[in-house]
Design a protein around this motif. Structure first.
Motif, mmCIF file in Angstrom:
data_model
loop_
_atom_site.group_PDB
_atom_site.id
_atom_site.type_symbol
_atom_site.label_atom_id
_atom_site.label_comp_id
_atom_site.label_asym_id
_atom_site.label_seq_id
_atom_site.Cartn_x
_atom_site.Cartn_y
_atom_site.Cartn_z
ATOM 1 N N LEU A 26 10.918 0.656 -4.575
ATOM 2 C CA LEU A 26 9.600 0.371 -5.140
ATOM 3 C C LEU A 26 8.570 1.297 -4.490
ATOM 4 O O LEU A 26 8.769 1.758 -3.366
ATOM 5 N N TYR A 27 7.479 1.540 -5.212
ATOM 6 C CA TYR A 27 6.429 2.411 -4.682
ATOM 7 C C TYR A 27 5.100 1.652 -4.647
ATOM 8 O O TYR A 27 4.590 1.245 -5.696
ATOM 9 N N PRO A 72 6.386 -2.304 12.850
ATOM 10 C CA PRO A 72 5.899 -1.286 13.796
ATOM 11 C C PRO A 72 5.122 -0.236 12.998
ATOM 12 O O PRO A 72 5.676 0.774 12.575
ATOM 13 N N GLN A 73 3.839 -0.503 12.770
ATOM 14 C CA GLN A 73 3.110 0.126 11.679
ATOM 15 C C GLN A 73 2.933 1.640 11.788
ATOM 16 O O GLN A 73 2.671 2.279 10.778
ATOM 17 N N PHE A 99 9.958 0.305 4.819
ATOM 18 C CA PHE A 99 8.726 0.909 4.311
ATOM 19 C C PHE A 99 8.582 2.290 4.917
ATOM 20 O O PHE A 99 8.694 2.447 6.133
ATOM 21 N N GLU A 100 8.326 3.263 4.064
ATOM 22 C CA GLU A 100 8.111 4.623 4.561
ATOM 23 C C GLU A 100 6.949 5.234 3.779
ATOM 24 O O GLU A 100 6.973 5.260 2.542
ATOM 25 N N VAL A 126 -2.510 6.259 -0.045
ATOM 26 C CA VAL A 126 -1.135 6.509 0.418
ATOM 27 C C VAL A 126 -0.147 5.906 -0.582
ATOM 28 O O VAL A 126 -0.473 4.959 -1.313
ATOM 29 N N VAL A 127 1.047 6.496 -0.594
ATOM 30 C CA VAL A 127 2.155 5.928 -1.366
ATOM 31 C C VAL A 127 3.237 5.544 -0.372
ATOM 32 O O VAL A 127 3.634 6.359 0.468
ATOM 33 N N ILE A 128 3.665 4.297 -0.457
ATOM 34 C CA ILE A 128 4.688 3.781 0.452
ATOM 35 C C ILE A 128 5.946 3.493 -0.352
ATOM 36 O O ILE A 128 5.906 2.749 -1.334
ATOM 37 N N GLN A 129 7.046 4.115 0.075
ATOM 38 C CA GLN A 129 8.329 3.844 -0.577
ATOM 39 C C GLN A 129 8.963 2.644 0.113
ATOM 40 O O GLN A 129 9.112 2.636 1.341
#
Ligand SMILES: *[C@@H]1O[C@H](CO)[C@@H](O)[C@H](O)[C@H]1NC(C)=O
Ligand SMILES: *[C@@H]1O[C@H](CO)[C@@H](O)[C@H](O)[C@H]1NC(C)=O
Ligand SMILES: *[C@@H]1O[C@H](CO)[C@@H](O)[C@H](O)[C@H]1NC(C)=O
Length: 177
Positions: free
Chosen positions: A35-36, A128-129, A154-155, A166-169
């Motif tokens: 998911l994005y 661990p943000q 989450f990346e 930002v886009v988080i995969q």
């Protein structure tokens, strides 16, 4: 007579409260998804707001212990923000480590696409943000994901600081019935 009805009601209570059956492990399904999360932490259409703690000229203080944020990110099926929206990520997160490195995340993924509409997944745990990859537990679900458990990674794969975007995969692995 009185004693008999007490006995009867006790039996009744036992029958309604203790019902169990063996669940076959092979009924469990494993589902993976990528998911994005489309995330704007500023600007006119922000999807994250800081609700406690000080901001520094509109920059949210993610690293400050005690900061609390609320979010409602669109989730798309591909990296492109104009690709199909399939869910929303709604919830709160709190910077929960004194040194600011951990965020305690409480997020629901609420599906809106045809396949999973109305079903949800619950994400909860210590993230661990500032690590490249953050792993957080999936502790439950509803609808098609009843009794789900698993994990999500989450990346952050894209950022544009000028527009706070930002886009988080997010890769989800869950076991569910
Ligand atoms: C889901 O992803 C995990 C971790 O990458 C992998 O071990 C597993 O085989 C995948 N399952 C399916 C059904 O694709
Ligand atoms: C914010 O959303 C409105 C309404 O959808 C849109 O017209 C506008 O272009 C957006 N602004 C930015 C900076 O994305
Ligand atoms: C998430 O899944 C994608 C493929 O869908 C893969 O390219 C990426 O490396 C995975 N990320 C993590 C942190 O495992």
């Amino acid at each position: 007579m009185a004693t008999n009805s007490i006995k009867l009601s006790l039996i009744f209570l036992l029958t309604i409260f203790i019902t169990s059956k063996a669940i076959l492990h092979d009924q469990l399904k494993e589902t993976n998804m990528t998911l994005y999360f489309q995330d704007w932490s500023g600007g006119p259409n922000a999807t994250v707001l800081q609700i406690t703690g000080h901001q520094d000229h509109g920059i949210l203080s993610f690293a400050k212990f005690g900061s609390v944020f609320v979010t409602d990110d669109p989730i798309t099926q591909a990296f492109d923000k104009n690709s199909a929206e399939i869910a929303r990520a709604q919830g709160i997160y709190v910077t929960s480590a004194l040194d600011g490195k951990i965020s305690h995340v409480l997020i629901s993924i609420i599906f809106t696409n045809n396949e999973y509409k109305g079903s949800t997944l619950e994400i909860q745990g210590a993230s661990p943000q500032f690590e490249r990859v953050r792993e957080v537990a999936i502790v439950g679900g509803t609808g098609k994901f009843r009794l789900a458990r698993g994990y999500a990674t989450f990346e952050t794969i894209h950022f544009d600081l000028a527009i706070h975007y930002v886009v988080i995969q997010c890769n989800v692995t869950i076991l569910h019935y």
